[in-house]
Motif scaffolding. Sequence first.
Motif, PDB file in Angstrom:
ATOM      1  N   ASN A 162       0.830  -1.198   0.000  1.00 47.09           N
ATOM      2  CA  ASN A 162       0.000   0.000   0.000  1.00 47.09           C
ATOM      3  C   ASN A 162       0.869   1.255   0.000  1.00 47.09           C
ATOM      4  OD1 ASN A 162       1.042  -0.118   2.555  1.00 47.09           O
ATOM      5  ND2 ASN A 162      -0.903   0.133   3.625  1.00 47.09           N
ATOM      6  N   THR A 163       2.099   1.105  -0.478  1.00 45.64           N
ATOM      7  CA  THR A 163       3.042   2.220  -0.559  1.00 45.64           C
ATOM      8  C   THR A 163       3.544   2.383  -1.989  1.00 45.64           C
ATOM      9  OG1 THR A 163       4.901   0.758  -0.075  1.00 45.64           O
ATOM     10  CG2 THR A 163       3.854   1.862   1.806  1.00 45.64           C
ATOM     11  N   HIS A 164       4.082   3.550  -2.259  1.00 41.19           N
ATOM     12  CA  HIS A 164       4.832   3.768  -3.495  1.00 41.19           C
ATOM     13  C   HIS A 164       6.254   3.293  -3.208  1.00 41.19           C
ATOM     14  CE1 HIS A 164       1.681   6.387  -5.251  1.00 41.19           C
ATOM     15  NE2 HIS A 164       1.423   6.602  -3.980  1.00 41.19           N
ATOM     16  N   THR A 165       6.766   2.410  -4.057  1.00 38.47           N
ATOM     17  CA  THR A 165       8.096   1.862  -3.798  1.00 38.47           C
ATOM     18  C   THR A 165       9.034   2.168  -4.960  1.00 38.47           C
ATOM     19  OG1 THR A 165       7.415  -0.300  -4.661  1.00 38.47           O
ATOM     20  CG2 THR A 165       7.279   0.025  -2.289  1.00 38.47           C
ATOM     21  N   PHE A 166      10.269   2.443  -4.605  1.00 35.95           N
ATOM     22  CA  PHE A 166      11.303   2.784  -5.573  1.00 35.95           C
ATOM     23  C   PHE A 166      12.523   1.920  -5.261  1.00 35.95           C
ATOM     24  CE2 PHE A 166       8.674   6.367  -4.525  1.00 35.95           C
ATOM     25  CZ  PHE A 166       8.359   6.949  -5.748  1.00 35.95           C
ATOM     26  N   HIS A 167      13.101   1.309  -6.286  1.00 36.36           N
ATOM     27  CA  HIS A 167      14.268   0.456  -6.104  1.00 36.36           C
ATOM     28  C   HIS A 167      15.396   0.940  -7.008  1.00 36.36           C
ATOM     29  CE1 HIS A 167      11.743  -2.322  -3.855  1.00 36.36           C
ATOM     30  NE2 HIS A 167      10.864  -2.268  -4.851  1.00 36.36           N
ATOM     31  N   LEU A 168      16.487   1.357  -6.401  1.00 38.55           N
ATOM     32  CA  LEU A 168      17.675   1.786  -7.138  1.00 38.55           C
ATOM     33  C   LEU A 168      18.676   0.641  -7.121  1.00 38.55           C
ATOM     34  CD1 LEU A 168      19.286   4.058  -8.559  1.00 38.55           C
ATOM     35  CD2 LEU A 168      20.179   4.682  -6.296  1.00 38.55           C
ATOM     36  N   LEU A 169      18.861   0.011  -8.270  1.00 37.37           N
ATOM     37  CA  LEU A 169      19.786  -1.120  -8.385  1.00 37.37           C
ATOM     38  C   LEU A 169      21.193  -0.587  -8.626  1.00 37.37           C
ATOM     39  CD1 LEU A 169      20.109  -4.219  -8.504  1.00 37.37           C
ATOM     40  CD2 LEU A 169      19.729  -4.047 -10.975  1.00 37.37           C
ATOM     41  N   GLN A 170      22.049  -0.757  -7.633  1.00 33.37           N
ATOM     42  CA  GLN A 170      23.413  -0.246  -7.719  1.00 33.37           C
ATOM     43  C   GLN A 170      24.372  -1.263  -8.335  1.00 33.37           C
ATOM     44  OE1 GLN A 170      23.850   0.745  -3.512  1.00 33.37           O
ATOM     45  NE2 GLN A 170      23.533   2.911  -3.971  1.00 33.37           N
TER      46      GLN A 170
ATOM     47  N   TYR B 296      10.660  -8.190 -16.727  1.00 35.31           N
ATOM     48  CA  TYR B 296      11.707  -7.204 -16.964  1.00 35.31           C
ATOM     49  C   TYR B 296      13.031  -7.718 -16.392  1.00 35.31           C
ATOM     50  CZ  TYR B 296       7.666  -4.127 -17.537  1.00 35.31           C
ATOM     51  OH  TYR B 296       6.470  -3.577 -17.931  1.00 35.31           O
ATOM     52  N   ASN B 297      14.113  -7.383 -17.073  1.00 36.85           N
ATOM     53  CA  ASN B 297      15.453  -7.660 -16.578  1.00 36.85           C
ATOM     54  C   ASN B 297      16.123  -6.325 -16.270  1.00 36.85           C
ATOM     55  OD1 ASN B 297      15.515 -10.575 -16.874  1.00 36.85           O
ATOM     56  ND2 ASN B 297      15.490 -10.206 -19.078  1.00 36.85           N
ATOM     57  N   MET B 298      16.584  -6.179 -15.044  1.00 34.58           N
ATOM     58  CA  MET B 298      17.214  -4.932 -14.623  1.00 34.58           C
ATOM     59  C   MET B 298      18.717  -5.123 -14.488  1.00 34.58           C
ATOM     60  SD  MET B 298      14.532  -3.527 -11.726  1.00 34.58           S
ATOM     61  CE  MET B 298      15.531  -2.046 -11.418  1.00 34.58           C
ATOM     62  N   GLU B 299      19.446  -4.117 -14.958  1.00 34.16           N
ATOM     63  CA  GLU B 299      20.905  -4.103 -14.860  1.00 34.16           C
ATOM     64  C   GLU B 299      21.324  -2.855 -14.100  1.00 34.16           C
ATOM     65  OE1 GLU B 299      22.306  -4.106 -18.833  1.00 34.16           O
ATOM     66  OE2 GLU B 299      21.542  -6.106 -19.309  1.00 34.16           O
ATOM     67  N   PRO B 300      22.539  -2.842 -13.543  1.00 35.45           N
ATOM     68  CA  PRO B 300      23.020  -1.614 -12.899  1.00 35.45           C
ATOM     69  C   PRO B 300      23.382  -0.588 -13.972  1.00 35.45           C
ATOM     70  CG  PRO B 300      24.738  -3.296 -12.910  1.00 35.45           C
ATOM     71  CD  PRO B 300      23.505  -3.943 -13.458  1.00 35.45           C
ATOM     72  N   SER B 301      23.199   0.633 -13.761  1.00 40.02           N
ATOM     73  CA  SER B 301      22.537   1.253 -12.617  1.00 40.02           C
ATOM     74  C   SER B 301      21.149   1.661 -13.100  1.00 40.02           C
ATOM     75  CB  SER B 301      23.330   2.459 -12.152  1.00 40.02           C
ATOM     76  OG  SER B 301      24.671   2.087 -11.878  1.00 40.02           O
ATOM     77  N   SER B 302      20.100   1.131 -12.474  1.00 44.21           N
ATOM     78  CA  SER B 302      18.754   1.379 -12.961  1.00 44.21           C
ATOM     79  C   SER B 302      17.802   1.623 -11.799  1.00 44.21           C
ATOM     80  CB  SER B 302      18.275   0.214 -13.832  1.00 44.21           C
ATOM     81  OG  SER B 302      18.307  -1.000 -13.114  1.00 44.21           O
TER      82      SER B 302
ATOM     83  N   LEU C 152      19.846   4.245 -15.965  1.00 50.59           N
ATOM     84  CA  LEU C 152      20.206   5.627 -15.666  1.00 50.59           C
ATOM     85  C   LEU C 152      21.518   6.038 -16.317  1.00 50.59           C
ATOM     86  CD1 LEU C 152      19.439   5.502 -11.855  1.00 50.59           C
ATOM     87  CD2 LEU C 152      18.058   6.679 -13.568  1.00 50.59           C
ATOM     88  N   PRO C 153      21.552   7.238 -16.893  1.00 49.51           N
ATOM     89  CA  PRO C 153      22.847   7.790 -17.301  1.00 49.51           C
ATOM     90  C   PRO C 153      23.729   7.971 -16.071  1.00 49.51           C
ATOM     91  CG  PRO C 153      21.004   9.063 -18.205  1.00 49.51           C
ATOM     92  CD  PRO C 153      20.426   8.130 -17.184  1.00 49.51           C
ATOM     93  N   SER C 154      25.033   7.937 -16.267  1.00 53.17           N
ATOM     94  CA  SER C 154      25.956   7.985 -15.130  1.00 53.17           C
ATOM     95  C   SER C 154      25.750   9.230 -14.272  1.00 53.17           C
ATOM     96  CB  SER C 154      27.405   7.916 -15.624  1.00 53.17           C
ATOM     97  OG  SER C 154      27.677   8.984 -16.512  1.00 53.17           O
ATOM     98  N   GLU C 155      25.488  10.374 -14.898  1.00 55.39           N
ATOM     99  CA  GLU C 155      25.300  11.612 -14.139  1.00 55.39           C
ATOM    100  C   GLU C 155      24.047  11.529 -13.262  1.00 55.39           C
ATOM    101  OE1 GLU C 155      24.535  16.363 -15.043  1.00 55.39           O
ATOM    102  OE2 GLU C 155      25.604  15.144 -16.525  1.00 55.39           O
ATOM    103  N   SER C 156      22.970  10.986 -13.811  1.00 54.88           N
ATOM    104  CA  SER C 156      21.726  10.846 -13.043  1.00 54.88           C
ATOM    105  C   SER C 156      21.900   9.861 -11.904  1.00 54.88           C
ATOM    106  CB  SER C 156      20.587  10.391 -13.954  1.00 54.88           C
ATOM    107  OG  SER C 156      20.321  11.339 -14.953  1.00 54.88           O
ATOM    108  N   PHE C 157      22.601   8.764 -12.175  1.00 56.91           N
ATOM    109  CA  PHE C 157      22.824   7.768 -11.128  1.00 56.91           C
ATOM    110  C   PHE C 157      23.631   8.366  -9.982  1.00 56.91           C
ATOM    111  CE2 PHE C 157      25.640   4.606  -9.197  1.00 56.91           C
ATOM    112  CZ  PHE C 157      24.677   3.782  -8.602  1.00 56.91           C
ATOM    113  N   THR C 158      24.663   9.118 -10.294  1.00 59.26           N
ATOM    114  CA  THR C 158      25.499   9.733  -9.253  1.00 59.26           C
ATOM    115  C   THR C 158      24.671  10.647  -8.366  1.00 59.26           C
ATOM    116  OG1 THR C 158      27.469   9.634 -10.658  1.00 59.26           O
ATOM    117  CG2 THR C 158      27.507  11.196  -8.824  1.00 59.26           C
TER     118      THR C 158
END
Length: 279
Positions: free
Chosen positions: A38-46, A59-65, A114-120
Amino acid sequence: MTDDLGTGITIEKIAFQQLPPIDNADTGEEDRLAHRHNTHTFHLLQQGTVAIDIDFQHYNMEPSSIIYIHPHQVHRTTALSEITVVSLAITNENLNPEYLNLLESMAPVKPLLLPSESFTLLDQAVSLCLNVFGRKADKLYHSLLKDACNALVALILSVYLEQTQSTSKLSRFELITQAFREHLERNYTTVKRPADYAQKLNITTAYLNECVKHTTGYSVSQQIQQRIILEAKRLLYHSDQSVKEIAAELGYDDYPYFCRLFTKSTGMSALAFRTKNHY
């Protein structure tokens, strides 16, 4: 993660070498099976890779996404390898109203590399949130945590919005379709006639249908039906409700009609769908 939601916000950094077994005490069975929060969830894959099913899409996720999962969406992790991920869960009440409206209007979304600048930048914001989350003794703890996490959400939103067309550049057909979808999301269990949606938007049913079909390739009736069937699939997938209970929850007192509608839309009965997708 969502077990620690006393403040309506929780954020944590976790690492796994491989997907733990379903009965692993550290992850819990629910985290491995189809579920929704019941929450909004965000996952940053490092680091590492993740395979995830969201609303019956793989979906297949790769770093950094980054991936945003709406409270309504059913999801489950099917595989992972040597991951480090930061996960944020936040309730409606703790989100900036502007950000909440944007999240509602853009859901659902796919994982975004994510582009490297956005990920940083996101990584720096994540570090701040994690540090604040650990300072529970601070007098302004909840305010600090809320502000820090909303800043992180805003940065995530900005990255997603950069990948989509700006509202100012949308055609009238696209703007009307967007408004229709917002009304549909709020009312699909009770409002099922295209004419009622047209009335809400102060346009004719024919014009609404023209706009929606031009933008999406589907008629208004088909869009309504698709939204209802998606919710039916979600409930069949992760709840213990009977098909009759699901039909009633979705606004169908005529249970046989709902069963025929589901079969016509998916090519299988509701019970067959549940059996096929049971894990």
